[in-house]
Design an enzyme around this catalytic site. Structure first.
Site, PDB file in Angstrom:
ATOM      1  N   GLN A  99       0.980  -1.166   0.060  1.00  0.00           N
ATOM      2  CA  GLN A  99       0.056  -0.154  -0.186  1.00  0.00           C
ATOM      3  C   GLN A  99       0.786   1.343   0.034  1.00  0.00           C
ATOM      4  O   GLN A  99       1.797   1.353   1.028  1.00  0.00           O
ATOM      5  CB  GLN A  99      -1.093   0.045   1.355  1.00  0.00           C
ATOM      6  N   HIS A 177      -3.340   4.263  -1.574  1.00  0.00           N
ATOM      7  CA  HIS A 177      -4.158   4.782  -0.593  1.00  0.00           C
ATOM      8  C   HIS A 177      -4.570   6.136  -0.800  1.00  0.00           C
ATOM      9  O   HIS A 177      -4.328   6.969  -0.681  1.00  0.00           O
ATOM     10  CB  HIS A 177      -3.107   5.111   0.845  1.00  0.00           C
ATOM     11  N   TYR A 182      -5.755  11.204   3.565  1.00  0.00           N
ATOM     12  CA  TYR A 182      -4.414  11.388   3.012  1.00  0.00           C
ATOM     13  C   TYR A 182      -4.255  12.253   1.692  1.00  0.00           C
ATOM     14  O   TYR A 182      -5.532  12.492   1.060  1.00  0.00           O
ATOM     15  CB  TYR A 182      -3.518   9.943   3.227  1.00  0.00           C
ATOM     16  N   LYS A 228      -7.870   2.028  -2.492  1.00  0.00           N
ATOM     17  CA  LYS A 228      -8.513   1.863  -1.193  1.00  0.00           C
ATOM     18  C   LYS A 228      -9.159   3.414  -0.993  1.00  0.00           C
ATOM     19  O   LYS A 228      -8.426   4.341  -0.969  1.00  0.00           O
ATOM     20  CB  LYS A 228      -7.788   1.686  -0.049  1.00  0.00           C
TER      21      LYS A 228
END
Length: 375
Positions: A99, A177, A182, A228
């Site tokens: 990831q 990610h 983020y 994700k």
């Protein structure tokens, strides 16, 4: 649990079952270098029946993360450390994705790695997130107002290099990610992205960074690329009104569906990941599977977020999901896949005092010392 234990064609590989191990930050690397205790941790869970392991968030460049001893994948020493882990996982018959992760505005300039990097905290716009506590900075320093990224393609190139490094390290694929507030999520959300160029404003422009990053990862890994996403938001000061959320993620997923990814993970709303700001929850609770699965007609969907084994079986057997990712139960049960298949109780409680390790404490505590069942 027959549906959960059927093999699945995931990109260019076949995974032995539909029970994935979610990315779980654990703070056990040697500074940013993957090490032997990490190799043991991942190997335990591969032996324990994880069909697909996704690594903890792996930094693509030095950043001032709140997570001390989070691993990176930007240099040769890190690649060599990860190679030992991927070799161990593959020896068990399991598969493993990296990831890849950039924190964006939730870095801090006083964190050791940000100081070492010698660059500002970057984000899509100069807007600070609320909150902010760092395990290696005294008190609650809060997040800073970041420096707006002048040219986002520079960061896209860093993601591509991370994928190149992941391939050298032996990973079966990469998961971008795009969740939990983020960098990728910051571009998507209109509350953190106020740009007026082609990277902000409209839904199409806010989705551009995620889509262009995925396209460059595909140049490296072909179909072995995933993402994700957490549309319900909340964590790290994320969240738009419901209709804007549906419009934004609906457009993004419709475009992602054209790219031929190995899977998309949707994280369900979790109140634990939705802290209060000014006395009010930030996230937008809604059923992400019901709201977005129709946009992924040609892309496997994995569901993450407090998924119990019985529900996992129901999601897969009814075709609502290709598989699931489980988090905390993989921490506390290194043999989780075996337990589910054998109908064993999930009876190891997490020890939150050792979850993220601590200076001077044996890193095995709360990491590789959880007991397996008797079979």
């Amino acid at each position: 649990m027959s549906a959960l234990f059927t093999p699945f064609n995931l990109g260019s590989v076949v995974i032995p079952n539909r029970i994935g191990m979610s990315a779980l930050t654990r703070n056990r690397s040697s500074a940013t270098i993957p090490n032997e205790i990490m190799r043991k941790y991942y190997e335990q869970r591969a032996v324990g029946g994880a069909g697909l392991i996704v690594t903890e968030g792996t930094l693509i460049t030095r950043q001032g993360t709140e997570w001390p001893d989070a691993p990176g994948i930007w240099n040769k020493e890190q690649i060599e450390g990860w190679k030992k882990i991927t070799d161990s996982v593959h020896a068990t018959g399991s598969k493993i994705y990296s990831q890849i992760w950039h924190l964006g505005r939730v870095s801090h300039p006083e964190a050791p790695e940000q100081i070492a990097a010698g660059v500002p905290v970057y984000a899509p716009s100069a807007i600070s997130a609320r909150g902010g506590k760092f395990r290696h900075i005294d008190g609650t320093p809060g997040y800073v107002t970041p420096t707006e990224i002048v040219d986002p393609t520079v960061l896209i190139a860093q993601f591509k290099q991370a994928a190149i490094n992941a391939k050298e390290a032996g990973f079966d694929g990469v998961e971008l990610h795009g969740a939990n507030g983020y960098l990728v999520h910051q571009f998507l959300d209109s509350t953190s992205n106020k740009r007026t160029d082609k990277w902000g404003g409209s839904v199409e422009n806010r989705a551009r960074f995620a889509l262009e990053t995925l396209k460059t990862l595909i140049e490296v890994y072909g179909s072995d690329v995933a993402i994700k996403l957490s549309p319900a938001g909340g964590y790290n000061d994320m969240g738009m009104p419901l209709q804007e959320t549906i419009d934004t993620f609906g457009y993004l997923l419709r475009e992602i569906n054209k790219l031929g990814l190995s899977y998309v993970t949707l994280v369900r709303y979790n109140p634990w990941l939705d802290p209060e700001y000014d006395g009010k929850k930030r996230g937008i609770p809604h059923d992400v599977v019901e709201s977005y699965s129709s946009f992924l007609a040609d892309t496997p969907l994995f569901v993450n977020g407090s998924v119990a084994p019985a529900e996992a079986e129901e999601l897969v057997s009814t075709g609502k999901a290709a598989g699931v990712f489980i988090g905390v139960n993989w921490i506390t049960h290194p043999d989780l896949g075996k337990r589910i298949r054998a109908g064993k109780d999930l009876d190891n409680a997490p020890d939150y005092t050792t979850l993220y390790g601590a200076p001077g404490v044996d890193p095995a505590l709360g990491y590789t010392d959880y007991k397996e069942a008797v079979y």
